[in-house]
Scaffold this motif. Sequence first.
Motif, PDB file in Angstrom:
ATOM      1  N   ASN A 102       4.865  -1.756   3.572  1.00  0.00           N
ATOM      2  CA  ASN A 102       5.193  -1.160   4.870  1.00  0.00           C
ATOM      3  C   ASN A 102       5.634  -2.137   5.946  1.00  0.00           C
ATOM      4  O   ASN A 102       6.344  -1.757   6.859  1.00  0.00           O
ATOM      5  CB  ASN A 102       4.015  -0.328   5.374  1.00  0.00           C
ATOM      6  N   PHE A 103       5.202  -3.349   5.844  1.00  0.00           N
ATOM      7  CA  PHE A 103       5.615  -4.364   6.823  1.00  0.00           C
ATOM      8  C   PHE A 103       5.480  -3.880   8.267  1.00  0.00           C
ATOM      9  O   PHE A 103       6.435  -3.961   9.038  1.00  0.00           O
ATOM     10  CB  PHE A 103       7.045  -4.851   6.538  1.00  0.00           C
ATOM     11  N   CYS A 104       4.318  -3.367   8.625  1.00  0.00           N
ATOM     12  CA  CYS A 104       4.048  -3.130  10.043  1.00  0.00           C
ATOM     13  C   CYS A 104       4.233  -4.502  10.697  1.00  0.00           C
ATOM     14  O   CYS A 104       3.809  -5.518  10.135  1.00  0.00           O
ATOM     15  CB  CYS A 104       2.624  -2.624  10.231  1.00  0.00           C
ATOM     16  N   GLN A 159      -3.997  -0.314   0.478  1.00  0.00           N
ATOM     17  CA  GLN A 159      -3.557  -0.457   1.876  1.00  0.00           C
ATOM     18  C   GLN A 159      -2.897   0.832   2.345  1.00  0.00           C
ATOM     19  O   GLN A 159      -2.936   1.156   3.524  1.00  0.00           O
ATOM     20  CB  GLN A 159      -2.597  -1.641   2.028  1.00  0.00           C
ATOM     21  N   TYR A 215       3.090  -6.370  12.944  1.00  0.00           N
ATOM     22  CA  TYR A 215       2.008  -7.292  13.311  1.00  0.00           C
ATOM     23  C   TYR A 215       1.248  -7.822  12.103  1.00  0.00           C
ATOM     24  O   TYR A 215       0.412  -8.713  12.231  1.00  0.00           O
ATOM     25  CB  TYR A 215       1.001  -6.555  14.224  1.00  0.00           C
ATOM     26  N   CYS A 216       1.514  -7.282  10.917  1.00  0.00           N
ATOM     27  CA  CYS A 216       0.533  -7.396   9.820  1.00  0.00           C
ATOM     28  C   CYS A 216       0.927  -8.408   8.751  1.00  0.00           C
ATOM     29  O   CYS A 216       2.049  -8.419   8.248  1.00  0.00           O
ATOM     30  CB  CYS A 216       0.342  -6.020   9.193  1.00  0.00           C
ATOM     31  N   VAL A 233      -0.690  -8.620   5.805  1.00  0.00           N
ATOM     32  CA  VAL A 233      -1.122  -8.181   4.469  1.00  0.00           C
ATOM     33  C   VAL A 233       0.019  -8.145   3.436  1.00  0.00           C
ATOM     34  O   VAL A 233      -0.144  -8.647   2.324  1.00  0.00           O
ATOM     35  CB  VAL A 233      -1.884  -6.830   4.548  1.00  0.00           C
ATOM     36  N   PRO A 234       1.200  -7.590   3.766  1.00  0.00           N
ATOM     37  CA  PRO A 234       2.254  -7.563   2.744  1.00  0.00           C
ATOM     38  C   PRO A 234       2.653  -8.961   2.255  1.00  0.00           C
ATOM     39  O   PRO A 234       3.103  -9.118   1.133  1.00  0.00           O
ATOM     40  CB  PRO A 234       3.434  -6.899   3.457  1.00  0.00           C
ATOM     41  N   ARG A 274       5.766   1.475  12.645  1.00  0.00           N
ATOM     42  CA  ARG A 274       4.826   2.388  12.001  1.00  0.00           C
ATOM     43  C   ARG A 274       5.511   3.639  11.440  1.00  0.00           C
ATOM     44  O   ARG A 274       4.911   4.394  10.688  1.00  0.00           O
ATOM     45  CB  ARG A 274       3.705   2.779  12.967  1.00  0.00           C
ATOM     46  N   HIS A 321      -1.843   6.049   5.332  1.00  0.00           N
ATOM     47  CA  HIS A 321      -0.846   5.745   6.363  1.00  0.00           C
ATOM     48  C   HIS A 321      -0.337   7.076   6.922  1.00  0.00           C
ATOM     49  O   HIS A 321       0.111   7.925   6.158  1.00  0.00           O
ATOM     50  CB  HIS A 321       0.306   4.936   5.762  1.00  0.00           C
ATOM     51  N   CYS A 365       1.325  -4.022  -0.379  1.00  0.00           N
ATOM     52  CA  CYS A 365       1.817  -3.104   0.653  1.00  0.00           C
ATOM     53  C   CYS A 365       3.313  -3.314   0.865  1.00  0.00           C
ATOM     54  O   CYS A 365       3.783  -4.453   0.852  1.00  0.00           O
ATOM     55  CB  CYS A 365       1.067  -3.340   1.957  1.00  0.00           C
TER      56      CYS A 365
END
Length: 449
Positions: free
Chosen positions: A177-179, A219, A181-182, A184-185, A292, A253, A175
Amino acid sequence: MEKLDLSKVDLLEFMKNFFKRRFRTDSPLAFVKVFGCQQNEADTEKIKGFLFSVGFKFVDEPFLADFILFNTCAVRHTAENRILSHIGNLKKLKKMNPNVFISVCGCMVEQESILEIIRDKYPYVDFICGAKSVEKFPELLYEKITGQKIFDSNINFPIYQDCKFKSWIPIISGCNNFCSYCIVPYVRGREKSVDYRKILNDCESCVKNGSKIITLLGQNVNSYGFEDVKFSDLLQKIDKIDGDFTLRFMTSHPKDFNENLVDVLSECKHFSGHLHLPVQSGNDRILKLMNRKYKIEQYIEKVKYARKKLANLVVTSDIIVGFPGETEKEFEDTIDLVKKLKFASVFSFVYSPRKGTLAYEMGDSIPHEEKIRRISYLIETQAKISEDVLSDFVGKNLLATVENVSDDVSLARTDSNLLVKIDGKFTPGDRFYVKILKSGRNSLFGAKI
Ligand code: SAH
Ligand code: SF4
Ligand code: F3S
């Protein structure tokens, strides 16, 4: 390490013999448990494919197994705690049977802090393979066992599907996107799209082998791109495959989900009619802090357009409550949004600070009890809405696939992912139109037509 070049047969043969000798049996037993999202499910099918190819049979209890594997998730602290306590429970087992082989894989073990915890507190774990290395699971396991490195082993084996009529097809990993809070990346790395020719081949062979539900995974599936093939092109290509199947995808997304994609979906005869479009919050300030990259009005417009163009569309979402600094008023904006958009269901989560993410630096200002109050209120509000949304389907005829059968009732899923109970004994994988007769709190009731 010494380098060794093994051909495909050699590696599988080696492993087969190794495990036969180690466990003193021709058919060793493996227990595999998966945590986390569908991406992890898909990775687990690959690992199980390898284990099956080297002679393992699968069991449902860890104490019956010679080989234990956990495929782990790091998305929330609670998930990690749960997994660590599962690993802790294996201590006794390892003491009773030191020969048992324990592996921990997936997202959680991509973090240095967790590796330290495992080294210190759970030294009986034999093998660790992070989510980024899952493609190399056989080679890394070989290296662990022999102390020798392999290059280009090129081994090939089929995946192992627990459920033959449901197929997960990863189309994009990682991913970008680097939201805020996340995690995953960080644990999955950057986006990488799979060659569309491989995806088409995989889909074709799944359908040929009786798969009824194909779910494309990523993702952020909307940012798929391989050579000049974009996500909408990919959907059009898959839609041309002959056969009786429904096509799902997740996750979309909202920033990349656009009208052009909806127009393409409206022409796809296999599109399931389910759209999972995580909104995360109903407030613009929080969305900005979450990184976001859309405003709530834009989100609403996208959902409206999709609903206008796609008949019987079922929209579901994810929401986080208690993001750092979320005020009562901002939380109420989220409640207003779910009331306005009437999602069929919402996966709601209490914000969990993840070390290394941007939001981690913003603190964790909402007290736990307040987060629980907010999530409870959200769940309660959404429960009524879900019930309402389900009641709109009464009288309609929907295509569904049977998933489980118990006594005289069969549990099926509509293509759009709604649970429907049907009187009568069918076989998992059966697929037919169901007339919806009644609706309940979480499911529909119908009859085969
Ligand atoms: N890529 C997908 C899913 C990511 S993880 C997406 O963009 O939606 C699944 C869900 O977990 C997210 O949608 C989010 O709602 C939730 N989540 C992720 N990080 C979280 C955190 N730190 N605390 C609480 N929930 C989180
Ligand atoms: Fe996490 Fe955002 Fe990427 Fe989803 S899109 S995996 S929420 S960073
Ligand atoms: Fe969890 Fe990794 Fe999926 S962190 S949600 S298993 S991508």
